[in-house]
Design a protein around this motif. Structure first.
Motif: not given
Length: 127
Positions: A58-82
């Motif tokens: 995974t990669y996070y831009g410096s301005s969002v690192k520590g605050r944003f989290t990317i994840s993926r649900d294969r069953a739902k074929n969906t990617v998220y950004l918290q």
């Protein structure tokens, strides 16, 4: 037909949270590098985060690192950004994009390397 549909944007106060979703159809997103990009008013396109096809990187831009989290649900074929601890400078339109598995999920991620894009979901952080 390849399609990416983002949702979850909206108006939130500084310090608040949102979870963006990107639902994929016409392909299996687990076979692709998936990225989130944003464009703020008057600013260039910016790579926010990505997850590799394997999910190992995974990669996070410096301005969002520590605050944003990317994840993926294969069953739902969906990617998220918290997105937590949102700041006014996080305001912009957020886009989901899919790229070939050899597209690096790294600080070198660039929008032109991505093959498919959603239409975006707006995020406004304001009191």
């Amino acid at each position: 037909q390849v399609q990416l549909v983002e949702s979850g944007g909206g108006l939130v106060q500084p310090g608040g949270s949102l979870r963006l979703s990107c639902a994929a159809s016409g392909f299996t997103l687990g076979d692709y590098t998936m990225g989130w990009f944003r464009q703020a008013p008057g600013k260039d396109h910016e790579a926010v985060s990505c997850i590799s096809s394997s999910g190992d990187s995974t990669y996070y831009g410096s301005s969002v690192k520590g605050r944003f989290t990317i994840s993926r649900d294969r069953a739902k074929n969906t990617v998220y950004l918290q997105m937590n601890s949102l700041k006014p400078e996080d305001t912009g339109v957020y886009y989901c994009a899919a790229g070939a598995p050899n597209v690096p999920c790294s600080p070198y991620l660039r929008g032109f390397a991505m093959d498919s894009w959603g239409k975006g979901t707006p995020v406004t952080v304001s009191s």
